[in-house]
Design an enzyme around this catalytic site. Structure first.
Site, PDB file in Angstrom:
ATOM      1  N   GLY A  34       0.804  -1.210   0.000  1.00  0.00           N
ATOM      2  CA  GLY A  34       0.000   0.000   0.000  1.00  0.00           C
ATOM      3  C   GLY A  34       0.839   1.263   0.000  1.00  0.00           C
ATOM      4  O   GLY A  34       2.004   1.245  -0.373  1.00  0.00           O
ATOM      5  N   HIS A  40       4.422   2.087  -8.093  1.00  0.00           N
ATOM      6  CA  HIS A  40       3.478   0.982  -8.064  1.00  0.00           C
ATOM      7  C   HIS A  40       2.584   0.993  -9.308  1.00  0.00           C
ATOM      8  O   HIS A  40       2.313  -0.056  -9.907  1.00  0.00           O
ATOM      9  CB  HIS A  40       2.588   1.071  -6.820  1.00  0.00           C
ATOM     10  CG  HIS A  40       3.314   0.920  -5.532  1.00  0.00           C
ATOM     11  ND1 HIS A  40       3.477   1.957  -4.648  1.00  0.00           N
ATOM     12  CD2 HIS A  40       3.915  -0.157  -4.965  1.00  0.00           C
ATOM     13  CE1 HIS A  40       4.124   1.537  -3.580  1.00  0.00           C
ATOM     14  NE2 HIS A  40       4.418   0.266  -3.749  1.00  0.00           N
ATOM     15  N   GLN A  64       7.455  -9.401   8.158  1.00  0.00           N
ATOM     16  CA  GLN A  64       8.696  -8.994   7.508  1.00  0.00           C
ATOM     17  C   GLN A  64       9.337  -7.780   8.170  1.00  0.00           C
ATOM     18  O   GLN A  64      10.382  -7.310   7.731  1.00  0.00           O
ATOM     19  CB  GLN A  64       8.476  -8.725   6.020  1.00  0.00           C
ATOM     20  CG  GLN A  64       7.737  -7.447   5.672  1.00  0.00           C
ATOM     21  CD  GLN A  64       7.485  -7.330   4.188  1.00  0.00           C
ATOM     22  OE1 GLN A  64       6.759  -8.132   3.598  1.00  0.00           O
ATOM     23  NE2 GLN A  64       8.095  -6.338   3.554  1.00  0.00           N
TER      24      GLN A  64
END
Length: 287
Positions: A34, A40, A64
């Site tokens: 996001g 992106h 992560q």
């Protein structure tokens, strides 16, 4: 163009993908956490150009992160992300909850050796185990034919390629060039956390790396060039430098010199306050 659909469950996603595949469609996926930006969206456009149907995933993956504060402050902008993706022609926004991804009793981790060693893997223990695990799950959930990743996170791409090859996953990995601001700074969701002064300093990262790459290609010794680049970053105002390294592109082994027939990439990570920036660029062949 049909309206974008937002799905948050594995069952719902698989039902939709099953319909597409029964109709003969090839499916692409762009995995993200996001806080979307033009980088992106360039991956979304690459997927649209090659595939019949496109999924973008938005999930801030807790396993992560090696730093709880980093996880807590990671930008979450799902509503705006959805609007951007709808305008970009995405068929499905897949936005699962943490409970959907990691239900009670979840106990599996994927470890990819070799390419995960050092670089971001050295300074962020367990990071790439978390990346490999969530990406493998997303591949299995989306059943996509191709996945699209940006080269800014170069080590991540190589970790995912290795995982896909080793586990015989039926998906093609497509890497796309790093998108940059007009002044050269690599686009990143973390850039929005920089102060105005830090943003001015940040542009030194790509400029120092570009100069270092040219120096190495021109014959400067690798060790001296890397040390000089780290010194230049410190002098520019970075608070600390995690690494500046020359690695072989395919297996990320460290290189002490440029080798004929071995594509090389300069990779770096450095801190401005509590914001960690990474970048990298290919080194032209010597001569």
């Amino acid at each position: 163009m049909q309206p974008m659909e937002t799905i948050s469950t594995v069952a719902g996603l698989r039902a939709r993908v099953r319909e597409w595949k029964q109709a003969g469609a090839r499916v692409g996926v762009v995995p993200t956490m996001g806080a979307l930006h033009a980088g992106h969206l360039s991956l979304v456009q690459a997927a649209r150009a090659r595939m019949d149907r496109g999924i973008t995933t938005v999930f801030v993956n807790p396993i992560q992160f090696d730093n709880a504060d980093d996880l807590a402050t990671y930008p979450r902008t799902l509503a705006e992300d959805g609007r951007m993706l709808a305008r970009s022609g995405v068929d499905v926004l897949y936005a699962p909850t943490a409970a959907e991804m990691y239900p009670p009793g979840f106990a599996t981790r994927i470890t990819v050796a070799g390419v995960s060693t050092g670089l971001c893997g050295g300074s962020r223990p367990g990071h790439f185990d978390g990346v490999a695990t969530v990406v493998c799950k997303l591949f299995m959930q989306t059943l996509a034919d191709c996945a699209f990743f940006g080269e800014k996170d170069f080590q991540q791409v190589q970790v995912i390629r290795r995982m896909v090859a080793d586990l015989n996953l039926p998906i093609e990995i497509v890497s796309c060039p790093t998108m940059r601001e007009a002044d050269g700074l690599a686009l990143s969701s973390r850039n929005r956390r920089l102060t105005a002064a830090q943003r001015q300093t940040a542009v030194a990262l790509p400029r120092v790396l570009a100069a270092c790459a040219q120096d190495i290609a021109a014959g400067t010794g690798v060790a001296a060039a890397l040390s000089g680049a780290a010194d230049h970053l410190a002098a520019a105002g970075f608070d600390s430098v995690d690494y500046v390294e020359l690695r072989a592109e395919t297996d990320l082994r460290p290189l002490a010199t440029l080798l004929p027939g071995t594509p090389a990439r300069l990779l770096a990570a450095a801190w401005l306050g509590d914001v960690r920036l990474i970048d990298g660029m290919p080194v032209p062949p010597r001569g």
